[in-house]
Scaffold this active site. Structure first.
Site, PDB file in Angstrom:
ATOM      1  N   CYS A   1       0.843  -1.197   0.000  1.00  0.00           N
ATOM      2  CA  CYS A   1       0.000   0.000   0.000  1.00  0.00           C
ATOM      3  C   CYS A   1       0.877   1.244   0.000  1.00  0.00           C
ATOM      4  O   CYS A   1       2.101   1.156   0.050  1.00  0.00           O
ATOM      5  CB  CYS A   1      -0.937  -0.001   1.205  1.00  0.00           C
ATOM      6  SG  CYS A   1      -0.039   0.117   2.775  1.00  0.00           S
TER       7      CYS A   1
ATOM      8  N   CYS B   1       3.661   1.759   2.537  1.00  0.00           N
ATOM      9  CA  CYS B   1       4.922   1.045   2.280  1.00  0.00           C
ATOM     10  C   CYS B   1       5.867   1.928   1.469  1.00  0.00           C
ATOM     11  O   CYS B   1       7.032   2.131   1.838  1.00  0.00           O
ATOM     12  CB  CYS B   1       4.669  -0.246   1.509  1.00  0.00           C
ATOM     13  SG  CYS B   1       3.674  -1.461   2.362  1.00  0.00           S
TER      14      CYS B   1
ATOM     15  N   ASP C   1      19.212 -33.795  14.864  1.00  0.00           N
ATOM     16  CA  ASP C   1      17.805 -33.850  15.250  1.00  0.00           C
ATOM     17  C   ASP C   1      17.453 -35.323  15.488  1.00  0.00           C
ATOM     18  O   ASP C   1      18.057 -36.214  14.880  1.00  0.00           O
ATOM     19  CB  ASP C   1      16.940 -33.265  14.125  1.00  0.00           C
ATOM     20  CG  ASP C   1      15.468 -33.320  14.458  1.00  0.00           C
ATOM     21  OD1 ASP C   1      15.107 -32.926  15.565  1.00  0.00           O
ATOM     22  OD2 ASP C   1      14.694 -33.780  13.602  1.00  0.00           O
TER      23      ASP C   1
END
Length: 789
Positions: free
Chosen positions: A3, A6, A485
Site C-alpha cells: 500500500c 509502504c 535432530d
C-alpha cells in the site's frame, strides 16, 4: 509493497540517508534513486530497503565465457564486473570457462553485462544447454589439435637445429639449409604470427585494460626471441663474415609446447565434469504413458504431471511420482549412493532415473522436467562447481599481481646479465629473461582450486552428498561438533504406538476422542496414533477446532469437549493433575518411548506411548564421526528420559532435550560460543532456523523442502553415514587443494631463480610451464579414485 504507506515509508527512510534522493512508485513497484557515491554505496541503499522488510529483485544469469587463458583473465573479468554499477556479485570460473552474475534488473541489463565482458576482450553469451556446450568444446579441441599439428610440423626442423648447439658431438647430420637464417625465418614466422596470434590478441586485450596475463608473458618471451633472431639474420645477410645467434627455435618450440600443455589441460579439465555427464546419461529417454486407454511411448520431455506411466523390469523410472499399482525393488544408488535396492509398493514415492529391478510398476507422474530430483541434483552440482571457495580468493589475489611482478623480475634479470654477469652479451641476457617470463606463468595457480572443487563436488554427488557451493565443501572439514535432530534423522521418523491405557473411562471412548484430536495434526507421532485407531476400527470423528502448541502438544474440540494431548508441560499449563500416573510415564520414557497424557472433562483420562526406532546405520555413523574427532549431540523436543534412552543406545557425546523448535537455533549458538564449529543435521521445517544458524547446515534429503532449501549440504538418502563421508570428502579435497597450491607456488618460487641465473633454457622452461598446469589438473583428478568409508 502492499500500500501507499509502504512506498512512503521506504522513500522517507532513503531520503534521510546522507547524499540520497529517492522517489518510490507503488504502482510500478520501482524506486528512482540519485545518490552521491562518495557518501553512500548502492549496496548500502539496497541493505536499507531490505532492513525495512522489502526486497530489491535480482536477476541471476549463467554465462559461457571464451578467450580466457589463465587465472589473471578470470580475475580481471570478475573484478571489473563486481565494480560495475548494478552488479551484485560475479563469480568467474576459469576451469569451466563460465561465470555466474547476479545483478539488479532495473540498474543494468544483460546486454550491458555481455558488452562489458566483450570490452575486456573476451566473448560472453548466456549459457548454452549441455549438448550445445559439448559440441562447442569438441569443436574448440579439434581446432587446437589442428593448430598444434601445424605448429609441430613447422617446429620440428627447428628443434633438430638445436643439435648443432649441443656442447658435445653427435653422429646425427645437420643439413646446412636448416642452419640458414632465411629458412628458419620461413618456418618460425607462421608459428609466431598465425598459430601464436591468440597470444598476441590476448596480450593486447589485457594491456588495453591495464592488466597482464599469461598471454603477455608468452607474447613478450617469444617476440623477444623471434625479433632478436630477425635482427641477427639481417646482420648476417649484410655481413657474410658475421656469425648470427639465432633463437627462432626458441620462439617456435615455446609456442608449440604451450599449445601441447593447453590441449592436455583442456582434455583433463573435461574429465572434471564427468560426474554431471554421468548423471545426465542415466536419464530415461522415453516413457510408456497410458493415453486414451492405450499404452504409448513418448519422449521424456513430453511427459506431463498427472500422466499414468508403466515401468517394466529393467527400465528406468522416467520421472518422479507415486506408485499406483504393482510392487518391485528399485535401485536408487545413483541418487542416494546406497547399493541395496528399496522395496516399492502402492503409495511409495519413486525417483526419476532410478532403475526398476524385478516387478512392473504403474505410477502417476508428480514432478517432471526441471522439477525432478535428478534435475535438482544436477543444478546443485553445477552451481557448486561454478562457485568459489574462500581459499581460491587467495590464489586469485596472488595470480592478479603475479604477472606484473614477473615482468619486472625478467627486466631486472636482463639488465643484470647484460651489464654485470656477462657484459654486453645480448644473447645470454635475452635467454635468461625469456626463461623467467615463460617459467612464471600463473596457469597452475589459477587451476589449483577450481579443479579440485569440481572433482570433489562431483564425487559427493555420486555418493548422494550435495554441496551447494565450493565454500561449503571447504568449510565442512573444519566441523568439530554436530547437532543431530532425533525424529527422522537418528530415528526412522515412522513411530508406532507401543502402549495405550485408559484410567477410568472405557478404552474405546478415550481412544475415539484421542484419534479425533490427532487427526488434524501433521506431526509424525499423530499419524502413527491415527493409524493405531484405524487398525482397531475406532470411529473417526472430526474435530471442530484444533491448535498445535509447539513443545507441549495439541488442543482440539470434539463434540463440544476440549481434548488435551501432550506432555507434562501441557498438563501443568491447564492445571490437570497427573501425579498419580507419573510412575507409568517415567517407565515408558526410561524405555525410550515418547509418552503423552490424554485429558478431557477436567481430568487426565489416559496415556499413550509411541516409539520411534533408531535407524540401523545411526550408531555406526555416530561412532565414525567420533573417530574423526567430532563431538556428536542430539537435539529434540522429547523429554529428557526418552532422549537419554536413545542417546545411550547410539552412544552420543551429549543431549539437548525438551527443546522447543524456536530454541534449537539458540543451542547452536551456545556451542558456537564455546569456540566450536557446528554442523546441524535435520529434516523438518522446525529445523530450518537451526540449519541456517549453524556453520554448516545439513538436510536429510528425505525431509521437507524448507529444510533442504535452508541447508548448505543435502544428504540425498536418509542415511547418517553420509555425514562422515561428507567430512572425509571435504578434508581430502582441501588436502588436494593445498597440494596443488603448494606445488604451483613452489614451482614458480624455485623456477624463477633457476631461470634468472641462466640454468634453464627457454624451451625447457616452456615445457615445464605447460606441464605444470597439466600436473595440477591430474592431481585434482585423483579425488575421483578416493574411497569414502
Amino acid at each position: 509493497m502492499t500500500c501507499a504507506s509502504c512506498s512512503s515509508r521506504i522513500e522517507k527512510v532513503l531520503n534521510k540517508m546522507d547524499g540520497v534522493e529517492a522517489n518510490v512508485n507503488l504502482t510500478m513497484e520501482k524506486a528512482s534513486i540519485t545518490f552521491d557515491e562518495e557518501k553512500v554505496k548502492a549496496e548500502d541503499i539496497v541493505g536499507k530497503i531490505e532492513k525495512l522488510g522489502y526486497g530489491v529483485p535480482k536477476e541471476k544469469v549463467e554465462l559461457d565465457i571464451y578467450g580466457m587463458t589463465c587465472a589473471a583473465c578470470s580475475t580481471r573479468i570478475e573484478k571489473v564486473l563486481n565494480r560495475t554499477k548494478g552488479v551484485d556479485t560475479a563469480f568467474i570460473n576459469l576451469t569451466t570457462e563460465s561465470g555466474v552474475v547476479e545483478y539488479m534488473s532495473g540498474a543494468i541489463t544483460l546486454d550491458e553485462i555481455l558488452q562489458k565482458v566483450k570490452k575486456l576482450g573476451y566473448e560472453a553469451e548466456v549459457k548454452k544447454d549441455r549438448e550445445e556446450q559439448k559440441s562447442h568444446k569438441e569443436e574448440e579441441i579439434k581446432k587446437k589439435k589442428l593448430r598444434l599439428l601445424m605448429s609441430a610440423i613447422l617446429s620440428l626442423p627447428l628443434l633438430y637445429t638445436m643439435l648443432a648447439h649441443l656442447p658435445f658431438e653427435t653422429a646425427l647430420p645437420v643439413p646446412g639449409l636448416l642452419m640458414t637464417p632465411w629458412f628458419q625465418f620461413l618456418l618460425a614466422t607462421p608459428v609466431q604470427f598465425y598459430i601464436g596470434a591468440s597470444f598476441y590478441s590476448g596480450a593486447y586485450r589485457a594491456l588495453a585494460n591495464k592488466s597482464a596475463n599469461m598471454d603477455v608473458l608468452v607474447a613478450l618471451g617469444t617476440s623477444a626471441a623471434y625479433f632478436y633472431s630477425v635482427v641477427e639474420g639481417i646482420r648476417g645477410y649484410l655481413s657474410p663474415t658475421y656469425n648470427p645467434s639465432l633463437y627462432f627455435e626458441t620462439s617456435a618450440i615455446l609456442i608449440t609446447l604451450i599449445l601441447v600443455g593447453k590441449l592436455f589441460e583442456d582434455l583433463a579439465k573435461g574429465r572434471t565434469t564427468q560426474a554431471i555427464t554421468k548423471l545426465l546419461s542415466l536419464q530415461a529417454k522415453e516413457a510408456s504413458v497410458i493415453r486414451g486407454g492405450k499404452e504409448v511411448k513418448v519422449p521424456i520431455d513430453q511427459v506431463q504431471v498427472g500422466d499414468v506411466i508403466v515401468v517394466r523390469p529393467g527400465e528406468r523410472i522416467p520421472v518422479d511420482g507415486i506408485v499406483e499399482r504393482g510392487a518391485s525393488s528399485v535401485d536408487e544408488s545413483m541418487i542416494t549412493g546406497e547399493s541395496i535396492p528399496i522395496e516399492k509398493s502402492v503409495g511409495a514415492v519413486v525417483i526419476g532415473s532410478t532403475l526398476n529391478e524385478n516387478g512392473t510398476l504403474t505410477m502417476k507422474a508428480e514432478k517432471v522436467g526441471k522439477d525432478t530430483a535428478l534435475a535438482g541434483i544436477i543444478k546443485i552440482v553445477e552451481e557448486a562447481q561454478g562457485s568459489k571457495a574462500p581459499i581460491q580468493r587467495m590464489a586469485d589475489v596472488i595470480s592478479g599481481i603475479f604477472v606484473p611482478i614477473v615482468v619486472g623480475i625478467a627486466g631486472v634479470t636482463f639488465l643484470v646479465w647484460y651489464f654485470v654477469v656477462d657484459p654486453y652479451y645480448l644473447p645470454q641476457a635475452l635467454e635468461a629473461a625469456i626463461a623467467v617470463l615463460v617459467i612464471a606463468c600463473p596457469c597452475a595457480l589459477g587451476l589449483a582450486t577450481p579443479t579440485s572443487i569440481m572433482v570433489g563436488t562431483g564425487k559427493g554427488a555420486e555418493h548422494g552428498i550435495l554441496f551447494k557451493g565450493g565454500e561449503f565443501l571447504e568449510s565442512t572439514h573444519q566441523i568439530d561438533a554436530i547437532l543431530l535432530d532425533k525424529t527422522g534423522t537418528i530415528t526412522k521418523g515412522k513411530p508406532e504406538v507401543t502402549d495405550f491405557h485408559a484410567f477410568q473411562l472405557d478404552e474405546k471412548d478415550v481412544l475415539e476422542n484421542l484419534i479425533a484430536a490427532e487427526k488434524a495434526s501433521e506431526h509424525p507421532l499423530a499419524r502413527s496414533i491415527v493409524q493405531y485407531g484405524v487398525e482397531r476400527e475406532v470411529e473417526v470423528k472430526e474435530a471442530e477446532q484444533f491448535e498445535a502448541i509447539p513443545g507441549h502438544g495439541i488442543v482440539a474440540n470434539v463434540n463440544g469437549k476440549q481434548i488435551f494431548v501432550g506432555t507434562r508441560k501441557l498438563m501443568e499449563r491447564e492445571q490437570l493433575g497427573f501425579s498419580m500416573h507419573e510412575d507409568q510415564m517415567v517407565q515408558y520414557e526410561t524405555n525410550g518411548k515418547t509418552a503423552m497424557f490424554i485429558a478431557f472433562d477436567g481430568e487426565v483420562q489416559g496415556i499413550i506411548a509411541v516409539a520411534d526406532t533408531v535407524k540401523e546405520t545411526s550408531k555406526n555413523a555416530i561412532n565414525e564421526l567420533k573417530s574423526l574427532g567430532i563431538d556428536v549431540y542430539m537435539i529434540t523436543g522429547d523429554n529428557k528420559r526418552t532422549a537419554e534412552a536413545i542417546a545411550s543406545e547410539v552412544e552420543l557425546s551429549g543431549v539437548f532435550a525438551e527443546v522447543l523448535p524456536e530454541e534449537k537455533a539458540n543451542k547452536v549458538k551456545e556451542l558456537q560460543k564455546q569456540g566450536k564449529r557446528v554442523a546441524m543435521v535435520g529434516d523438518g521445517i522446525n529445523d530450518a532456523p537451526a540449519l541456517a544458524t549453524a556453520d554448516i547446515g545439513m538436510a536429510i534429503g528425505t525431509g521437507t523442502d524448507v529444510a533442504i532449501e535452508t541447508a548448505d549440504v543435502t544428504l540425498v538418502g536418509g542415511d547418517l553415514e553420509h555425514i562422515p563421508k561428507a567430512i572425509q570428502l571435504s578434508r581430502k579435497t582441501m588436502r588436494n587443494i593445498r597440494q596443488n597450491l603448494f606445488w604451483a607456488l613452489f614451482y614458480n618460487s624455485i623456477g624463477i631463480p633457476i631461470a634468472a641465473i641462466g640454468l634453464l633454457a627457454p624451451w625447457v622452461a616452456g615445457a615445464a610451464m605447460a606441464f605444470s598446469s597439466v600436473s595440477v589438473v591430474t592431481n585434482s583428478l585423483r579425488l575421483k579414485r578416493i574411497k569414502l568409508y
